[in-house]
Design a protein around this motif. Structure first.
Motif, PDB file in Angstrom:
ATOM      1  N   LYS A 124       0.829  -1.220   0.000  1.00 33.72           N
ATOM      2  CA  LYS A 124       0.000   0.000   0.000  1.00 33.72           C
ATOM      3  C   LYS A 124       0.854   1.258   0.000  1.00 33.72           C
ATOM      4  CE  LYS A 124      -1.449  -1.784   3.878  1.00 33.72           C
ATOM      5  NZ  LYS A 124      -2.436  -2.175   4.860  1.00 33.72           N
ATOM      6  N   GLU A 125       2.087   1.134   0.550  1.00 35.33           N
ATOM      7  CA  GLU A 125       2.951   2.308   0.624  1.00 35.33           C
ATOM      8  C   GLU A 125       3.215   2.896  -0.767  1.00 35.33           C
ATOM      9  OE1 GLU A 125       3.506  -0.697   1.944  1.00 35.33           O
ATOM     10  OE2 GLU A 125       4.230  -0.541   4.009  1.00 35.33           O
ATOM     11  N   SER A 126       3.217   2.067  -1.825  1.00 35.09           N
ATOM     12  CA  SER A 126       3.471   2.646  -3.147  1.00 35.09           C
ATOM     13  C   SER A 126       2.313   3.535  -3.600  1.00 35.09           C
ATOM     14  CB  SER A 126       3.859   1.615  -4.213  1.00 35.09           C
ATOM     15  OG  SER A 126       3.343   0.372  -4.028  1.00 35.09           O
ATOM     16  N   LEU A 127       1.075   3.167  -3.249  1.00 35.64           N
ATOM     17  CA  LEU A 127      -0.055   4.025  -3.622  1.00 35.64           C
ATOM     18  C   LEU A 127      -0.084   5.302  -2.783  1.00 35.64           C
ATOM     19  CD1 LEU A 127      -3.060   1.618  -4.195  1.00 35.64           C
ATOM     20  CD2 LEU A 127      -2.236   3.335  -5.802  1.00 35.64           C
ATOM     21  N   VAL A 128       0.296   5.170  -1.508  1.00 38.90           N
ATOM     22  CA  VAL A 128       0.300   6.342  -0.626  1.00 38.90           C
ATOM     23  C   VAL A 128       1.394   7.317  -1.055  1.00 38.90           C
ATOM     24  CG1 VAL A 128       0.733   7.088   1.758  1.00 38.90           C
ATOM     25  CG2 VAL A 128      -0.679   5.075   1.309  1.00 38.90           C
ATOM     26  N   THR A 129       2.544   6.752  -1.419  1.00 40.38           N
ATOM     27  CA  THR A 129       3.694   7.569  -1.765  1.00 40.38           C
ATOM     28  C   THR A 129       3.559   8.187  -3.150  1.00 40.38           C
ATOM     29  OG1 THR A 129       5.053   6.136  -0.393  1.00 40.38           O
ATOM     30  CG2 THR A 129       6.220   7.446  -2.010  1.00 40.38           C
ATOM     31  N   ALA A 130       3.051   7.403  -4.094  1.00 36.97           N
ATOM     32  CA  ALA A 130       3.074   7.846  -5.498  1.00 36.97           C
ATOM     33  C   ALA A 130       1.859   7.328  -6.259  1.00 36.97           C
ATOM     34  CB  ALA A 130       4.360   7.350  -6.157  1.00 36.97           C
ATOM     35  N   GLY A 131       0.674   7.517  -5.702  1.00 38.39           N
ATOM     36  CA  GLY A 131      -0.546   7.010  -6.338  1.00 38.39           C
ATOM     37  C   GLY A 131      -0.694   7.438  -7.794  1.00 38.39           C
ATOM     38  N   PRO A 132      -0.634   8.751  -8.086  1.00 33.28           N
ATOM     39  CA  PRO A 132      -0.839   9.178  -9.471  1.00 33.28           C
ATOM     40  C   PRO A 132       0.190   8.570 -10.438  1.00 33.28           C
ATOM     41  CG  PRO A 132      -1.060  11.039  -7.979  1.00 33.28           C
ATOM     42  CD  PRO A 132      -0.553   9.893  -7.158  1.00 33.28           C
ATOM     43  N   MET A 214      -3.209   2.580  14.318  1.00 31.84           N
ATOM     44  CA  MET A 214      -4.138   2.949  13.237  1.00 31.84           C
ATOM     45  C   MET A 214      -3.449   3.721  12.115  1.00 31.84           C
ATOM     46  SD  MET A 214      -7.913   3.248  14.876  1.00 31.84           S
ATOM     47  CE  MET A 214      -8.915   2.716  13.571  1.00 31.84           C
ATOM     48  N   PHE A 215      -2.118   3.722  12.095  1.00 31.87           N
ATOM     49  CA  PHE A 215      -1.428   4.260  10.924  1.00 31.87           C
ATOM     50  C   PHE A 215      -1.723   3.380   9.704  1.00 31.87           C
ATOM     51  CE2 PHE A 215       1.296   7.289  13.206  1.00 31.87           C
ATOM     52  CZ  PHE A 215       1.219   8.327  12.293  1.00 31.87           C
ATOM     53  N   ASN A 216      -1.957   2.091   9.953  1.00 36.93           N
ATOM     54  CA  ASN A 216      -2.314   1.223   8.829  1.00 36.93           C
ATOM     55  C   ASN A 216      -3.623   1.701   8.202  1.00 36.93           C
ATOM     56  OD1 ASN A 216      -2.162  -1.120   7.089  1.00 36.93           O
ATOM     57  ND2 ASN A 216      -3.805  -1.971   8.335  1.00 36.93           N
ATOM     58  N   LYS A 217      -4.612   2.020   9.040  1.00 35.68           N
ATOM     59  CA  LYS A 217      -5.901   2.491   8.494  1.00 35.68           C
ATOM     60  C   LYS A 217      -5.728   3.852   7.844  1.00 35.68           C
ATOM     61  CE  LYS A 217      -7.960  -0.284   8.951  1.00 35.68           C
ATOM     62  NZ  LYS A 217      -8.122  -1.486   8.076  1.00 35.68           N
ATOM     63  N   ILE A 222      -5.837   6.763   2.451  1.00 30.62           N
ATOM     64  CA  ILE A 222      -5.165   7.385   1.303  1.00 30.62           C
ATOM     65  C   ILE A 222      -5.160   6.421   0.117  1.00 30.62           C
ATOM     66  CG2 ILE A 222      -3.023   8.465   0.498  1.00 30.62           C
ATOM     67  CD1 ILE A 222      -2.394   8.967   3.556  1.00 30.62           C
ATOM     68  N   GLU A 223      -4.917   5.139   0.426  1.00 29.29           N
ATOM     69  CA  GLU A 223      -4.914   4.108  -0.618  1.00 29.29           C
ATOM     70  C   GLU A 223      -6.274   4.054  -1.328  1.00 29.29           C
ATOM     71  OE1 GLU A 223      -4.386   0.207   1.097  1.00 29.29           O
ATOM     72  OE2 GLU A 223      -4.018  -0.767  -0.828  1.00 29.29           O
ATOM     73  N   THR A 224      -7.365   4.177  -0.559  1.00 28.80           N
ATOM     74  CA  THR A 224      -8.712   4.133  -1.149  1.00 28.80           C
ATOM     75  C   THR A 224      -8.904   5.302  -2.114  1.00 28.80           C
ATOM     76  OG1 THR A 224      -9.510   3.223   0.939  1.00 28.80           O
ATOM     77  CG2 THR A 224     -11.176   3.960  -0.595  1.00 28.80           C
ATOM     78  N   ARG A 225      -8.448   6.465  -1.670  1.00 26.44           N
ATOM     79  CA  ARG A 225      -8.577   7.642  -2.534  1.00 26.44           C
ATOM     80  C   ARG A 225      -7.752   7.471  -3.813  1.00 26.44           C
ATOM     81  NH1 ARG A 225      -9.731  12.565  -3.656  1.00 26.44           N
ATOM     82  NH2 ARG A 225      -8.326  14.303  -3.964  1.00 26.44           N
ATOM     83  N   GLU A 226      -6.525   7.016  -3.662  1.00 24.14           N
ATOM     84  CA  GLU A 226      -5.626   6.956  -4.819  1.00 24.14           C
ATOM     85  C   GLU A 226      -6.016   5.854  -5.796  1.00 24.14           C
ATOM     86  OE1 GLU A 226      -3.531   9.210  -5.578  1.00 24.14           O
ATOM     87  OE2 GLU A 226      -3.573  10.308  -3.685  1.00 24.14           O
ATOM     88  N   TYR A 227      -6.453   4.713  -5.276  1.00 24.49           N
ATOM     89  CA  TYR A 227      -6.755   3.600  -6.190  1.00 24.49           C
ATOM     90  C   TYR A 227      -8.103   3.786  -6.883  1.00 24.49           C
ATOM     91  CZ  TYR A 227      -7.401  -0.981  -8.212  1.00 24.49           C
ATOM     92  OH  TYR A 227      -7.624  -1.988  -9.111  1.00 24.49           O
ATOM     93  N   PHE A 228      -9.138   4.128  -6.093  1.00 29.69           N
ATOM     94  CA  PHE A 228     -10.494   4.178  -6.667  1.00 29.69           C
ATOM     95  C   PHE A 228     -10.893   5.577  -7.117  1.00 29.69           C
ATOM     96  CE2 PHE A 228     -10.493   0.517  -3.786  1.00 29.69           C
ATOM     97  CZ  PHE A 228     -10.932  -0.474  -4.648  1.00 29.69           C
ATOM     98  N   GLY A 229     -10.217   6.602  -6.616  1.00 37.35           N
ATOM     99  CA  GLY A 229     -10.532   7.973  -7.029  1.00 37.35           C
ATOM    100  C   GLY A 229     -11.729   8.586  -6.311  1.00 37.35           C
ATOM    101  N   PHE A 230     -12.203   7.971  -5.207  1.00 33.05           N
ATOM    102  CA  PHE A 230     -13.292   8.596  -4.450  1.00 33.05           C
ATOM    103  C   PHE A 230     -12.770   9.852  -3.759  1.00 33.05           C
ATOM    104  CE2 PHE A 230     -14.623   4.058  -4.403  1.00 33.05           C
ATOM    105  CZ  PHE A 230     -15.786   4.223  -5.129  1.00 33.05           C
ATOM    106  N   SER A 231     -13.680  10.803  -3.496  1.00 30.43           N
ATOM    107  CA  SER A 231     -13.246  12.015  -2.801  1.00 30.43           C
ATOM    108  C   SER A 231     -13.139  11.707  -1.307  1.00 30.43           C
ATOM    109  CB  SER A 231     -14.216  13.164  -3.059  1.00 30.43           C
ATOM    110  OG  SER A 231     -15.451  12.859  -2.474  1.00 30.43           O
ATOM    111  N   LEU A 309      -4.446  12.835  10.514  1.00 29.89           N
ATOM    112  CA  LEU A 309      -3.302  13.200   9.668  1.00 29.89           C
ATOM    113  C   LEU A 309      -3.530  12.712   8.235  1.00 29.89           C
ATOM    114  CD1 LEU A 309      -0.382  12.368  12.135  1.00 29.89           C
ATOM    115  CD2 LEU A 309      -1.420  14.592  11.655  1.00 29.89           C
ATOM    116  N   ALA A 310      -4.102  11.514   8.106  1.00 32.34           N
ATOM    117  CA  ALA A 310      -4.372  10.972   6.766  1.00 32.34           C
ATOM    118  C   ALA A 310      -5.378  11.851   6.027  1.00 32.34           C
ATOM    119  CB  ALA A 310      -4.899   9.547   6.866  1.00 32.34           C
ATOM    120  N   ARG A 311      -6.361  12.377   6.756  1.00 32.75           N
ATOM    121  CA  ARG A 311      -7.366  13.247   6.113  1.00 32.75           C
ATOM    122  C   ARG A 311      -6.675  14.500   5.552  1.00 32.75           C
ATOM    123  NH1 ARG A 311     -12.115  11.064   5.140  1.00 32.75           N
ATOM    124  NH2 ARG A 311     -12.635   9.473   6.652  1.00 32.75           N
ATOM    125  N   ALA A 312      -5.721  15.042   6.309  1.00 30.57           N
ATOM    126  CA  ALA A 312      -4.996  16.229   5.832  1.00 30.57           C
ATOM    127  C   ALA A 312      -4.233  15.888   4.548  1.00 30.57           C
ATOM    128  CB  ALA A 312      -4.041  16.726   6.915  1.00 30.57           C
TER     129      ALA A 312
END
Ligand code: NDP
Ligand code: MG
Length: 395
Positions: A124-132, A214-217, A222-231, A309-312
């Protein structure tokens, strides 16, 4: 014959993947291109022998002689070092498991995508780090990324055949970890041994501790946002201590589709292995009568600041995900080493983001690898400095 590679083969996800490959016929059914590991040379060599792997790579240069000795008499090519792991990803394979832990999984994943096959993404770290960057690379080369994180596999499965425009909300579940019911005072004294003992899932050391904080969550939001594109405002977290419901999708007509399954990663890995078909996967079948109850509760933002922090980060995007993940990895290293209290990890990440936000570089889009790696490096340096200051102020 289908060809496969497993990056991070000797880890928890790697072992589960190996298990499914062996049960599915092993070398008679799959051609194994590359297997990689780091410190566990004995296991890497056993797996390479069992699957007649073309190459076996350890991340550690110093262990190359050991790997060579362990694979003496086989035709497996041995290699070592981060560059050799990335080179192993240059060898085409139809299906690649990305299960290295941490940002070290990013470059091999990007390189594997260039063959246009399927990347089963546990890292998941790859999507969090560089999703686009990851998603654009998959699109450019016609590759498919399948989520292996249980919540994201669940979202993927619940969305099958649905119009994504009809989705109102996506809810990912969190077990709440071992400290779900701890008071703030109890949380001050948490040790690494306590944090690694997850109530439901058997996982690697780092993700187990990330689950407890809960850093995993947070990474998964962030992973959910980057992979699926939900707001960000469509994505919710709910604490569900039984870890049976992995995600739920709420549609515009009020209906909710939930995905349920046992807390066994072989379900999500098997789904990605057999996709687009469904294949037999040897996980426990749920006995709903025995389960009797499924509980849900809101997460406590005061005791688990990682979610805030993830929301920010979800709002800011740019390179803030790379900074967030890198700072988290440094804070985690220091918690494991006994230098940092459990609750201080979130403070280190928050302070790192605050210091870096004075530089406009956090706003740069995560579309070029060099920008991402630069931010990863900068955030590690900044977080290390913040930890040193925190340690000094305690003495
Ligand atoms: P583990 O710690 O069990 O395994 C990590 C793997 O990566 C091992 O093969 C390890 O080698 C290797 N490795 C460690 N450091 C490096 C490095 N610097 N470079 C290359 N390889 C390295 O982790 P998990 O299997 O638990 O997790 C793997 C990934 O999957 C993580 O991104 C995690 O977030 C994700 N994930 C895991 C889940 C789980 O249930 N475990 C669930 C959902 C996602 P060695 O062991 O030989 O040292
Ligand atoms: Mg998960």
């Amino acid at each position: 014959m289908r060809s496969i590679s497993i990056f991070g083969a000797t880890g928890s996800i790697g072992e589960s993947t190996f298990d499914l490959i062996m049960r599915g016929g092993g070398p008679a059914a799959y051609r194994t291109v590359a297997l990689t590991g780091s410190s566990n040379i004995k296991r890497l060599a056993e797996m390479a022998r069992a699957l007649n792997a073309e190459v076996a790579v350890t991340a550690r240069d110093d262990l190359l002689p050991d790997l060579r000795a362990a694979l003496a008499g086989t035709e497996t090519i041995c290699a070592a070092g981060q560059a050799a792991i990335s080179e192993a990803a240059d060898r085409p394979a139809d299906w690649v498991m990305s299960a290295i832990v941490g940002a070290a999984g990013l470059v091999p994943g990007l390189r594997a995508l260039r063959h246009g096959g399927t990347l089963a993404l546990a890292n998941k770290e790859s999507l969090v780090t560089a999703g686009p960057l990851l998603m654009a690379t998959a699109a450019k080369y016609g590759a498919t990324i399948l989520p292996v994180d249980s919540e994201h596999s669940a979202v993927f499965q619940a969305l099958a055949g649905e119009d994504q425009a009809a989705v109102e909300r996506v809810i990912i579940t969190a077990s709440g970890g071992p400290f779900r019911q701890f008071s703030m005072a109890q949380m001050q004294a948490i040790t690494p041994a306590q944090a690694v003992a997850h109530p439901n899932w058997s996982m690697g050391q780092r993700i187990s501790i990330d689950s407890a904080s809960m850093f995993n969550k947070a990474l998964e939001l962030i992973e959910t946002r980057e992979y699926f594109g939900f707001s960000p405002d469509q994505i919710e977290v709910i604490v569900h201590p039984q870890s049976i419901v992995h995600a739920l999708i709420g549609f515009c007509d009020g209906g909710i589709m939930a995905h349920l399954g046992p807390a066994d990663m072989r379900h999500a890995i098997g789904f990605a292995l057999h996709w687009p078909q469904r294949g037999h996967v040897p996980v426990e079948r749920l006995d709903l009568a025995r389960l009797a109850a499924l509980n849900f509760e809101a997460p406590d933002p005061a005791r688990f600041p990682a979610l805030r922090l993830a929301r920010a980060v979800m709002d800011m995007r740019g390179l803030s995900g790379a900074a967030f993940n890198a700072a988290k990895e440094i804070a985690l290293d220091h918690f494991i080493a006994g230098n940092l209290p459990f609750l201080a990890m979130a403070q280190v990440v928050e302070d790192t983001l605050a210091r870096l936000s004075h530089q406009n570089s956090l706003q740069i889009a995560a579309t070029a690898l060099e920008d991402v790696l630069h931010m990863d490096h900068l955030a590690r340096k900044t977080a290390t400095q913040i930890v040193a200051e925190a340690v000094a102020s305690r003495h």
